[in-house]
Write a protein that holds these residues in place. Structure first.
Motif, short mmCIF file in Angstrom:
data_model
loop_
_atom_site.label_atom_id
_atom_site.label_comp_id
_atom_site.label_asym_id
_atom_site.label_seq_id
_atom_site.Cartn_x
_atom_site.Cartn_y
_atom_site.Cartn_z
N PHE A 151 3.84 -107.24 65.58
CA PHE A 151 3.73 -105.82 65.27
C PHE A 151 3.31 -105.57 63.83
O PHE A 151 2.42 -104.78 63.56
N PHE A 152 3.95 -106.25 62.88
CA PHE A 152 3.73 -105.94 61.47
C PHE A 152 2.76 -106.88 60.76
O PHE A 152 1.93 -106.43 59.98
N THR A 153 2.87 -108.18 60.98
CA THR A 153 1.99 -109.12 60.26
C THR A 153 0.58 -109.13 60.85
O THR A 153 -0.40 -108.98 60.14
N PHE A 154 0.51 -109.31 62.18
CA PHE A 154 -0.79 -109.38 62.83
C PHE A 154 -1.31 -108.01 63.26
O PHE A 154 -2.46 -107.88 63.66
N LYS A 155 -0.44 -106.99 63.19
CA LYS A 155 -0.79 -105.60 63.54
C LYS A 155 -1.44 -105.54 64.92
O LYS A 155 -2.51 -104.99 65.12
N ARG A 156 -0.71 -106.10 65.90
CA ARG A 156 -1.16 -106.16 67.30
C ARG A 156 -0.19 -105.36 68.16
O ARG A 156 0.67 -105.92 68.83
N PRO A 157 -0.31 -104.02 68.17
CA PRO A 157 0.68 -103.22 68.89
C PRO A 157 0.67 -103.42 70.40
O PRO A 157 1.71 -103.31 71.04
N GLY A 175 -4.97 -101.41 62.00
CA GLY A 175 -5.83 -101.87 60.92
C GLY A 175 -5.85 -100.88 59.77
O GLY A 175 -6.07 -99.69 59.96
N GLY A 176 -5.59 -101.36 58.57
CA GLY A 176 -5.61 -100.51 57.38
C GLY A 176 -4.42 -99.57 57.26
O GLY A 176 -4.42 -98.68 56.42
N GLU A 184 -0.01 -106.27 72.10
CA GLU A 184 0.69 -107.52 72.38
C GLU A 184 2.19 -107.40 72.07
O GLU A 184 3.02 -107.93 72.80
N ALA A 185 2.52 -106.68 70.99
CA ALA A 185 3.93 -106.49 70.63
C ALA A 185 4.65 -105.68 71.71
O ALA A 185 5.80 -105.98 72.05
N THR A 186 3.98 -104.68 72.26
CA THR A 186 4.60 -103.86 73.30
C THR A 186 4.77 -104.66 74.60
O THR A 186 5.81 -104.57 75.25
N VAL A 187 3.78 -105.45 74.95
CA VAL A 187 3.91 -106.33 76.13
C VAL A 187 5.08 -107.29 75.92
O VAL A 187 5.89 -107.51 76.82
N ASP A 188 5.17 -107.84 74.70
CA ASP A 188 6.26 -108.76 74.37
C ASP A 188 7.61 -108.09 74.55
O ASP A 188 8.51 -108.65 75.18
N ILE A 189 7.78 -106.88 74.03
CA ILE A 189 9.10 -106.23 74.08
C ILE A 189 9.44 -105.75 75.49
O ILE A 189 10.61 -105.73 75.87
N VAL A 190 8.44 -105.42 76.28
CA VAL A 190 8.71 -105.06 77.68
C VAL A 190 9.21 -106.30 78.43
O VAL A 190 10.21 -106.24 79.17
N ALA A 191 8.55 -107.44 78.22
CA ALA A 191 9.00 -108.69 78.86
C ALA A 191 10.39 -109.07 78.35
O ALA A 191 11.27 -109.48 79.13
N LEU A 192 10.62 -108.92 77.05
CA LEU A 192 11.92 -109.22 76.46
C LEU A 192 13.02 -108.37 77.07
O LEU A 192 14.08 -108.88 77.45
N THR A 193 12.77 -107.09 77.22
CA THR A 193 13.77 -106.19 77.79
C THR A 193 14.09 -106.58 79.24
O THR A 193 15.25 -106.58 79.65
N GLY A 194 13.07 -106.93 80.00
CA GLY A 194 13.28 -107.36 81.39
C GLY A 194 14.12 -108.62 81.47
O GLY A 194 15.05 -108.72 82.28
N THR A 210 4.64 -95.75 68.96
CA THR A 210 3.90 -95.95 67.73
C THR A 210 2.50 -96.47 68.02
O THR A 210 1.52 -96.03 67.41
N GLY A 211 2.40 -97.40 68.96
CA GLY A 211 1.07 -97.89 69.34
C GLY A 211 0.18 -96.76 69.83
O GLY A 211 -0.96 -96.60 69.40
N TYR A 212 0.72 -95.95 70.72
CA TYR A 212 -0.05 -94.84 71.29
C TYR A 212 -0.47 -93.83 70.22
O TYR A 212 -1.63 -93.41 70.17
#
Length: 198
Positions: free
Chosen positions: A115-121, A179-180, A123-133, A170-172
């Motif tokens: 989310f913060f270093t690579f700024k990939r919202p 970026g930036g 992928e981060a959202t997919v990650d947290i959805v899988a994590l929550t499941g 936040t992604g939406y």
């Protein structure tokens, strides 16, 4: 039902000793937090358009420390209860939960860099959805082994639901592109979000 996979599961010692069980996730979470450069992370967080109900950045450290501690305690309770049970199904559930625990800890720890270093919202959202499941399923499994362990994971599961909302929102709101997106924090203690009026 999941399977116990020793090669994808933390060593027994992590689960058998309460100090190791509690301190491992706290230490790992703290290490990830500091490796993502807290000042830069806070600057990015403040620069992003945020959904309603987002907490100030200072809330996350204490909340995550408490949740990591509860997560570790639940791991210790469920695993040792299953290990000492005469019921073979409880042992199997405890071990299955240990594999899920290891997977969820990995997913948890990669969210912040995504989310913060690579700024990939996305992928981060997919990650947290899988994590929550996974955490939901793990809570169910370990709750069958030890009720206290199941209840200890409920705040973590609730926070993950809220964090999923924040991540996706936040992604939406930022067009799924960070970026930036960064801002300096002013000398006068400026901690306003980009979408807040001065």
């Amino acid at each position: 039902m999941t399977t116990y996979i020793p090669s994808l599961t933390l060593p027994d010692i992590v689960f058998k000793h309460p100090a190791a069980a509690v301190l491992l996730p706290i230490a790992a979470g703290t290490a990830i937090g500091f490796s993502t450069r807290p000042k830069e992370t806070q600057q990015t967080y403040l620069a992003l358009r945020q959904p309603p109900l987002r907490p100030p950045p200072q809330v996350f450290g204490p909340v995550w420390t408490a949740l990591y501690g509860a997560m570790g305690y639940a791991a210790y309770r469920a695993y040792t209860t299953g290990l000492h049970s005469v019921d073979g199904s409880k042992l199997a559930l405890a071990q299955h939960g240990a594999t899920l625990y290891t997977l969820q800890l990995g997913l948890n720890l990669i969210w912040m860099p995504l989310f913060f270093t690579f700024k990939r919202p996305i992928e981060a959202t997919v990650d947290i959805v899988a994590l929550t499941g996974i955490v939901g399923y793990m809570t169910y499994i370990w709750g069958q082994v030890d009720e206290v362990a199941g209840y200890a994971l409920v705040p973590y599961l609730g926070w993950l639901g809220f964090a999923t909302y924040l991540s996706a929102g936040t992604g939406y709101l930022n067009g799924w592109d960070f970026g930036g997106k960064e801002r300096g924090i002013g000398g006068g203690g400026d901690t306003k979000f980009t979408n807040e009026k001065p």
